[in-house]
Design a protein around this motif. Structure first.
Motif, mmCIF file in Angstrom:
data_model
loop_
_atom_site.group_PDB
_atom_site.id
_atom_site.type_symbol
_atom_site.label_atom_id
_atom_site.label_comp_id
_atom_site.label_asym_id
_atom_site.label_seq_id
_atom_site.Cartn_x
_atom_site.Cartn_y
_atom_site.Cartn_z
ATOM 1 N N ASP A 153 42.824 45.713 38.168
ATOM 2 C CA ASP A 153 42.973 44.403 37.528
ATOM 3 C C ASP A 153 44.428 44.235 37.117
ATOM 4 O O ASP A 153 45.105 45.219 36.761
ATOM 5 C CB ASP A 153 42.064 44.273 36.301
ATOM 6 C CG ASP A 153 40.591 44.278 36.658
ATOM 7 O OD1 ASP A 153 40.157 43.406 37.430
ATOM 8 O OD2 ASP A 153 39.873 45.166 36.154
ATOM 9 N N PHE A 154 44.891 42.977 37.132
ATOM 10 C CA PHE A 154 46.283 42.707 36.798
ATOM 11 C C PHE A 154 46.383 41.459 35.941
ATOM 12 O O PHE A 154 45.722 40.455 36.208
ATOM 13 C CB PHE A 154 47.127 42.524 38.064
ATOM 14 C CG PHE A 154 48.590 42.305 37.784
ATOM 15 C CD1 PHE A 154 49.433 43.395 37.617
ATOM 16 C CD2 PHE A 154 49.115 41.033 37.672
ATOM 17 C CE1 PHE A 154 50.780 43.212 37.337
ATOM 18 C CE2 PHE A 154 50.457 40.829 37.393
ATOM 19 C CZ PHE A 154 51.294 41.927 37.231
ATOM 20 N N VAL A 155 47.249 41.523 34.931
ATOM 21 C CA VAL A 155 47.560 40.361 34.099
ATOM 22 C C VAL A 155 49.072 40.328 33.912
ATOM 23 O O VAL A 155 49.666 41.303 33.427
ATOM 24 C CB VAL A 155 46.872 40.428 32.718
ATOM 25 C CG1 VAL A 155 47.271 39.219 31.869
ATOM 26 C CG2 VAL A 155 45.360 40.502 32.858
ATOM 27 N N GLY A 156 49.700 39.236 34.346
ATOM 28 C CA GLY A 156 51.138 39.121 34.154
ATOM 29 C C GLY A 156 51.854 38.580 35.374
ATOM 30 O O GLY A 156 51.379 37.643 36.035
ATOM 31 N N TRP A 157 52.991 39.171 35.680
ATOM 32 C CA TRP A 157 53.875 38.721 36.765
ATOM 33 C C TRP A 157 54.174 39.911 37.663
ATOM 34 O O TRP A 157 54.571 40.976 37.191
ATOM 35 C CB TRP A 157 55.159 38.165 36.166
ATOM 36 C CG TRP A 157 56.139 37.599 37.147
ATOM 37 C CD1 TRP A 157 56.207 36.321 37.595
ATOM 38 C CD2 TRP A 157 57.234 38.296 37.783
ATOM 39 N NE1 TRP A 157 57.277 36.169 38.464
ATOM 40 C CE2 TRP A 157 57.919 37.373 38.597
ATOM 41 C CE3 TRP A 157 57.685 39.605 37.746
ATOM 42 C CZ2 TRP A 157 59.023 37.711 39.353
ATOM 43 C CZ3 TRP A 157 58.798 39.958 38.502
ATOM 44 C CH2 TRP A 157 59.451 39.007 39.299
ATOM 45 N N GLN A 158 53.950 39.750 38.972
ATOM 46 C CA GLN A 158 54.216 40.843 39.900
ATOM 47 C C GLN A 158 54.909 40.328 41.152
ATOM 48 O O GLN A 158 54.646 39.211 41.616
ATOM 49 C CB GLN A 158 52.915 41.567 40.284
ATOM 50 C CG GLN A 158 51.891 40.723 41.007
ATOM 51 C CD GLN A 158 50.643 41.505 41.386
ATOM 52 O OE1 GLN A 158 50.664 42.738 41.467
ATOM 53 N NE2 GLN A 158 49.542 40.805 41.611
ATOM 54 N N THR A 159 55.775 41.170 41.700
ATOM 55 C CA THR A 159 56.445 40.826 42.952
ATOM 56 C C THR A 159 56.619 42.088 43.785
ATOM 57 O O THR A 159 56.907 43.160 43.248
ATOM 58 C CB THR A 159 57.810 40.170 42.688
ATOM 59 O OG1 THR A 159 58.431 39.820 43.922
ATOM 60 C CG2 THR A 159 58.741 41.107 41.933
ATOM 61 N N SER A 160 56.412 41.961 45.102
ATOM 62 C CA SER A 160 56.562 43.081 46.027
ATOM 63 C C SER A 160 57.125 42.581 47.343
ATOM 64 O O SER A 160 56.888 41.429 47.730
ATOM 65 C CB SER A 160 55.221 43.776 46.283
ATOM 66 O OG SER A 160 54.723 44.367 45.108
ATOM 67 N N ASN A 164 50.962 42.658 47.512
ATOM 68 C CA ASN A 164 50.334 42.852 46.205
ATOM 69 C C ASN A 164 48.822 42.851 46.426
ATOM 70 O O ASN A 164 48.269 41.886 46.951
ATOM 71 C CB ASN A 164 50.691 41.722 45.237
ATOM 72 C CG ASN A 164 52.145 41.742 44.835
ATOM 73 O OD1 ASN A 164 52.686 42.771 44.459
ATOM 74 N ND2 ASN A 164 52.793 40.592 44.896
ATOM 75 N N PHE A 165 48.144 43.935 46.012
ATOM 76 C CA PHE A 165 46.703 44.019 46.214
ATOM 77 C C PHE A 165 46.021 44.321 44.890
ATOM 78 O O PHE A 165 46.289 45.333 44.253
ATOM 79 C CB PHE A 165 46.357 45.108 47.228
ATOM 80 C CG PHE A 165 44.878 45.233 47.490
ATOM 81 C CD1 PHE A 165 44.247 44.362 48.357
ATOM 82 C CD2 PHE A 165 44.125 46.207 46.855
ATOM 83 C CE1 PHE A 165 42.881 44.459 48.594
ATOM 84 C CE2 PHE A 165 42.754 46.321 47.083
ATOM 85 C CZ PHE A 165 42.131 45.440 47.955
ATOM 86 N N THR A 166 45.125 43.411 44.476
ATOM 87 C CA THR A 166 44.355 43.588 43.251
ATOM 88 C C THR A 166 42.879 43.634 43.611
ATOM 89 O O THR A 166 42.329 42.671 44.152
ATOM 90 C CB THR A 166 44.620 42.449 42.250
ATOM 91 O OG1 THR A 166 46.024 42.367 41.998
ATOM 92 C CG2 THR A 166 43.881 42.690 40.952
ATOM 93 N N GLU A 167 42.262 44.761 43.307
ATOM 94 C CA GLU A 167 40.869 44.969 43.691
ATOM 95 C C GLU A 167 39.916 44.049 42.944
ATOM 96 O O GLU A 167 38.902 43.610 43.479
ATOM 97 C CB GLU A 167 40.488 46.432 43.421
ATOM 98 C CG GLU A 167 39.110 46.829 43.904
ATOM 99 C CD GLU A 167 38.836 48.292 43.680
ATOM 100 O OE1 GLU A 167 37.654 48.641 43.480
ATOM 101 O OE2 GLU A 167 39.781 49.091 43.708
ATOM 102 N N GLY A 168 40.244 43.726 41.701
ATOM 103 C CA GLY A 168 39.382 42.890 40.879
ATOM 104 C C GLY A 168 40.031 41.563 40.547
ATOM 105 O O GLY A 168 40.322 40.754 41.421
ATOM 106 N N GLU A 169 40.301 41.349 39.246
ATOM 107 C CA GLU A 169 40.840 40.079 38.764
ATOM 108 C C GLU A 169 42.353 40.145 38.605
ATOM 109 O O GLU A 169 42.888 41.086 38.033
ATOM 110 C CB GLU A 169 40.202 39.713 37.425
ATOM 111 C CG GLU A 169 38.695 39.484 37.505
ATOM 112 C CD GLU A 169 38.109 39.032 36.189
ATOM 113 O OE1 GLU A 169 38.890 38.703 35.264
ATOM 114 O OE2 GLU A 169 36.876 39.017 36.076
ATOM 115 N N CYS A 170 43.008 39.112 39.126
ATOM 116 C CA CYS A 170 44.463 38.973 38.997
ATOM 117 C C CYS A 170 44.745 37.674 38.244
ATOM 118 O O CYS A 170 44.407 36.585 38.723
ATOM 119 C CB CYS A 170 45.137 38.957 40.360
ATOM 120 S SG CYS A 170 46.946 38.837 40.276
#
Length: 245
Positions: A153-160, A164-170
């Protein structure tokens, strides 16, 4: 004479650190709140690689500063840790961890992790990660990766650079040159290809795909919302109602 004085001063400091750590290891009060498996805590640990360090070993909580030329290993880290190649914290980290190739955290992280290689977190991360590749259980904060990131799970700001792979909630904003993937996306995805099982927000890219879109908007060359009456549209697509049976 100057070299002798420096050597004596260094030896005195090393002896003081060792004695301080030994006294804390024997003090029952020092064990309160210590990391799992720690023998005590020290304000400073310096060495070549764990366990070749002052104080000796890798079973210390460090509350202050840890510097190792090659490999650093602590139980808990509260402060600043620097390693030339790799580092590992077996319990929680509260502070800053900097390594050349890899930062490895077995438990939760609150703070900053910087490496040219991989940030590997097997607990939850609250703060900022900067690396070529990042992997965490849950990430809440800012994530910057040269290549890719993965988290449950991810909350916020991401860059790649690649994915970017989030298995659950982004929840938040995801930017990538190639691919953004999330099971549930709430916020913004920007990449060449954006994919979400469930979209609550905006996708901007060449190809945008959402299996379900309770509410949202897609902007791109090909926009696909599989539960729409109109499933594929160029330029712009949004939720227009349930699919026809």
């Amino acid at each position: 004479m100057k070299n002798m004085k420096l050597a004596l001063a260094t030896a005195a400091i090393a002896a003081s650190i060792t004695v301080f750590a030994a006294e804390n290891a024997a003090d029952d009060k020092a064990t309160e709140g210590q990391g799992i498996g720690a023998i005590g805590w020290t304000p400073v640990q310096i060495g070549l690689f764990a366990p070749v360090s002052i104080p000796w070993g890798f079973d210390w909580d460090v509350k202050g500063f840890d510097l190792d030329l090659f490999y650093m290993e602590t139980v808990k880290l509260q402060g600043l840790g620097i390693s030339g190649i790799a580092s590992r914290t077996r319990d929680n980290q509260d502070g800053v961890l900097i390594s050349g190739v890899c930062n490895w955290n077995d438990a939760d992280v609150r703070g900053l992790g910087i490496t040219l290689g991989a940030n590997l977190g097997f607990g939850d991360v609250y703060g900022i990660d900067v690396a070529s590749f990042g992997m965490r259980n849950v990430m809440k904060g800012m994530d910057v990766n040269l290549l890719a990131s993965y988290q449950k799970d991810f909350v916020g700001w991401q860059t790649s650079g690649v994915c970017n792979f989030t298995e659950g909630e982004c929840t938040g904003a995801s930017f990538s040159l190639a691919l953004n993937m999330a099971k549930v996306e709430t916020g913004l995805q920007v990449a060449t290809i954006n994919s979400a099982q469930e979209l609550h927000g905006v996708q901007i890219g060449v190809i945008n795909v959402a299996h379900e879109c309770p509410w949202g908007l897609q902007i791109g060359v090909i926009n696909i919302i599989l539960d729409n009456k109109v499933k594929i549209l160029p330029i712009v697509n949004g939720y227009f109602g349930g699919s026809e049976e």
